[in-house]
Scaffold this motif. Structure first.
Motif: not given
Length: 287
Positions: A107, A109, A126, A128, A137, A174-176, A196
């Motif tokens: 990950l 940012t 961001i 992933v 992502l 979506e990140l979760t 975050l």
């Protein structure tokens, strides 16, 4: 009254009368701690003799020391060398385990600035990615504030680029989902976890304003979300593997990632670094 500035290399003097030199204009008898380290000299116990002005995400000064006062760095003892070698082995084995773990993701940012500034820093991008480098992502984010020029100079993300991008709140579901149950590797996890937390705090203050206990504490929902995020710091592990010990700070010196300063590119830059570390896992242990 301050000193009269009669040296064109000097921008100003600090409150103790020490000069602040323009970039690249300090006299040869002065050097930064990093420069002296390359000469195997230590500044431990020394007070700065002057300052060097430079720009990097804002206007900053760096301490300068008198080269003649710096002391030679003492050679490491056998015990210290053994401890450093053990840390390197552990870091190499860790990298091999991370790359072999199917739950591993990376990950990163990009942001409006650094943590701890006068204004909160928010994410403008961001990403992933998995171990193969494939994005799970990858999106720009509208930070709902103007991006400072110092940040734009680093990542090249402008206000116009994020004007129609989703907000963090819109990307949060979506990140979760993408991070659920994952082993999340971050280069400088303290920074990205801070970003975050800031974004989650802003999100929950809007969407669950009555859930917070006070204005001065982090929203409980943000704390709960972060508590489920299992992160590990690749920067710390790479520093241990690289083995550049900072005697003054009593820790390993951080090493730059040298990514492209975009979220997806920086995620992908971690993978080859871990592969190099992992390739030494058995050769280092056997040495």
């Amino acid at each position: 009254m301050g000193k009269t500035i009669d040296d064109p290399a000097v921008m100003r003097y600090d409150t103790d009368g020490r000069p602040v030199y323009c970039r690249r204009m300090a006299p040869p008898g002065l050097a930064t701690a990093a420069q002296l380290r390359t000469e195997r000299l230590s500044v431990a116990g020394l007070a700065p003799a002057a300052w060097l002005y430079y720009t990097r995400l804002g206007y900053r000064t760096c301490a300068l020391y008198k080269r003649a006062q710096a002391r030679p760095i003492r050679p490491l003892t056998t015990r210290q060398r053994d401890a450093l070698a053990e840390d390197r082995v552990c870091a190499a084995v860790w990298a091999a385990e991370v790359l072999a773990d199917p739950n591993t993701v990376f990950l990163d940012t990009e942001t409006t600035g650094l943590l701890g500034g006068p204004e909160p820093s928010y994410a403008v991008e961001i990403a992933v990615v998995d171990v193969s480098g494939a994005p799970l992502l990858d999106t720009l984010l509208n930070p709902r504030r103007s991006i400072p020029q110092e940040a734009i100079a680093k990542h090249q993300i402008t206000d116009s680029m994020v004007a129609d991008a989703p907000t963090f709140s819109e990307v949060l579901p979506e990140l979760t989902r993408v991070l659920e149950g994952r082993r999340v590797i971050i280069y400088n996890s303290e920074f990205d976890r801070g970003i975050l937390t800031t974004e989650l705090e802003r999100h929950y203050r809007v969407h669950d304003p009555f859930g917070a206990s006070s204005l001065w504490s982090t929203h409980p929902a943000a704390c709960q979300w972060m508590a489920t995020l299992r992160t590990e710091c690749a920067m710390q592990r790479y520093a241990e593997w690289h083995g550049d010990w900072d005697e003054k700070r009593q820790r390993y010196r951080w090493q730059r990632l040298d990514g492209d300063h975009r979220a997806r590119g920086d995620c992908q830059a971690i993978v080859p670094r871990l592969r190099v570390m992992a390739s030494t896992a058995f050769t280092v242990a056997a040495a």
